[in-house]
Design a protein around this motif. Structure first.
Motif, PDB file in Angstrom:
ATOM      1  N   SER A   1       0.836  -1.189   0.000  1.00 21.39           N
ATOM      2  CA  SER A   1       0.000   0.000   0.000  1.00 21.39           C
ATOM      3  C   SER A   1       0.873   1.242   0.000  1.00 21.39           C
ATOM      4  CB  SER A   1      -0.932  -0.004   1.220  1.00 21.39           C
ATOM      5  OG  SER A   1      -1.837   1.087   1.183  1.00 21.39           O
ATOM      6  N   GLY A   2       0.231   2.390  -0.146  1.00 20.96           N
ATOM      7  CA  GLY A   2       0.952   3.647  -0.107  1.00 20.96           C
ATOM      8  C   GLY A   2       0.013   4.818  -0.237  1.00 20.96           C
ATOM      9  N   ASP A   3       0.447   5.949   0.262  1.00 22.54           N
ATOM     10  CA  ASP A   3      -0.283   7.202   0.153  1.00 22.54           C
ATOM     11  C   ASP A   3       0.680   8.205  -0.475  1.00 22.54           C
ATOM     12  OD1 ASP A   3      -1.784   9.461   0.378  1.00 22.54           O
ATOM     13  OD2 ASP A   3      -2.078   9.352   2.539  1.00 22.54           O
ATOM     14  N   GLY A   4       0.557   8.408  -1.773  1.00 23.23           N
ATOM     15  CA  GLY A   4       1.511   9.233  -2.492  1.00 23.23           C
ATOM     16  C   GLY A   4       2.473   8.377  -3.290  1.00 23.23           C
ATOM     17  N   ALA A   5       3.400   9.022  -3.936  1.00 22.63           N
ATOM     18  CA  ALA A   5       4.308   8.340  -4.852  1.00 22.63           C
ATOM     19  C   ALA A   5       5.124   7.260  -4.150  1.00 22.63           C
ATOM     20  CB  ALA A   5       5.236   9.362  -5.506  1.00 22.63           C
TER      21      ALA A   5
ATOM     22  N   PHE B   1       0.292   7.426  -5.966  1.00 26.08           N
ATOM     23  CA  PHE B   1       0.602   6.011  -5.813  1.00 26.08           C
ATOM     24  C   PHE B   1       0.271   5.234  -7.082  1.00 26.08           C
ATOM     25  CE2 PHE B   1      -0.523   1.670  -4.538  1.00 26.08           C
ATOM     26  CZ  PHE B   1       0.609   1.298  -3.825  1.00 26.08           C
ATOM     27  N   ASP B   2      -0.846   5.563  -7.713  1.00 26.89           N
ATOM     28  CA  ASP B   2      -1.277   4.823  -8.894  1.00 26.89           C
ATOM     29  C   ASP B   2      -0.216   4.838  -9.988  1.00 26.89           C
ATOM     30  OD1 ASP B   2      -3.364   3.499 -10.605  1.00 26.89           O
ATOM     31  OD2 ASP B   2      -3.130   5.363 -11.732  1.00 26.89           O
ATOM     32  N   ALA B   3       0.304   6.008 -10.296  1.00 25.99           N
ATOM     33  CA  ALA B   3       1.299   6.107 -11.362  1.00 25.99           C
ATOM     34  C   ALA B   3       2.560   5.329 -11.029  1.00 25.99           C
ATOM     35  CB  ALA B   3       1.635   7.584 -11.626  1.00 25.99           C
TER      36      ALA B   3
END
Length: 249
Positions: free
Chosen positions: A88-92, A127-129
């Motif tokens: 998971s992640g929040d941001g790049a 995060f998506d990119a």
């Protein structure tokens, strides 16, 4: 290594999941421990999310799960003990070193499963990119594709026909396929944001736009993902249909 051999080694030997007694699903002592991948960004934006999912797994299914996820570093020994990984992640997301990607690639090729969850609900940025970049490096021959509505993932425990999460950035899941099975599943809807629950029993985040039904769908999807990670397509057999229907509500 065959997937069944891999899961047997990781969980201490698996018995049939359809047994009615929860405590006998994987033996008396073996437990599913979800491995949460650490990285150089915000790798744990929903600290209580997986803890609550593990609790729900024990309450709703025959899976004996650990009380919480276990942080793991790719490339370090012991990755085989966590057949289900969570990223998971929040941001790049910073790029993974190639040795860490190689370790994860081997893990997936040997039967492991990875759930990727965008906490920021991003689409085309954040995060998506960055996670799309990393997944393309991880399995370049297996691009992300939408999971078909008819896939066994949506009936591995509950029968599902829609998505859940804190948000609904996308009405579908995407996956990377290895040898006919989903090795990586990606949700942009912040599943753990819907699962997260505080120490006093309050939900940490609202689910929009669908409210509490959307949260319940997120839990059901989490259960299905864990069941699929452990037994892939065994419920694609019609003999299990009555059992699935009894679980539907």
């Amino acid at each position: 290594m065959r997937r069944r051999t891999f899961l047997g080694a990781a969980l201490g030997g698996a018995a049939a999941l359809a047994l009615p007694r929860r405590a006998r699903a994987f033996g008396d002592t073996a437990r599913l421990v979800i491995g949460q991948i650490q990285h150089g960004g915000r790798w744990n934006p929903r600290p209580t999310g997986l803890r609550r999912l593990c609790w729900e797994l024990v309450q709703r299914t025959s899976i004996e799960a650990g009380e919480d996820a276990a942080p793991v570093r790719l490339g370090q020994p012991g990755l085989h003990r966590t057949p289900m990984l969570y990223l998971s992640g929040d941001g790049a997301l910073p790029p993974f070193p190639e040795p860490e990607l190689a370790a994860l690639r081997r893990h997936l090729q040997q039967g492991g499963f990875l759930l990727v969850d965008a906490a920021d609900g991003s689409d085309g940025a954040g995060f998506d990119a960055s996670v799309r970049r990393e997944l393309a490096r991880l399995l370049p021959a297996s691009p992300l594709t939408r999971v078909a509505r008819e896939h066994v993932l949506y009936k591995s425990f509950y029968l599902l026909d829609h998505q859940g999460g804190r948000v609904l950035a996308k009405p579908w899941l995407e996956a990377q396929v290895l040898n006919g099975r989903l090795a990586v599943v990606y949700s942009q809807n912040d599943l753990a944001g819907a699962w997260a629950r505080g120490a006093f029993g309050d939900w940490e985040y609202e689910c929009t736009p669908g409210g509490e039904p959307q949260r319940e769908t997120a839990f059901r999807l989490g259960v299905n993902l864990a069941m699929y990670a452990l037994c892939t397509d065994y419920k694609d057999d019609a003999v299990h249909l009555p059992f699935i229907l009894r679980r539907r509500s």
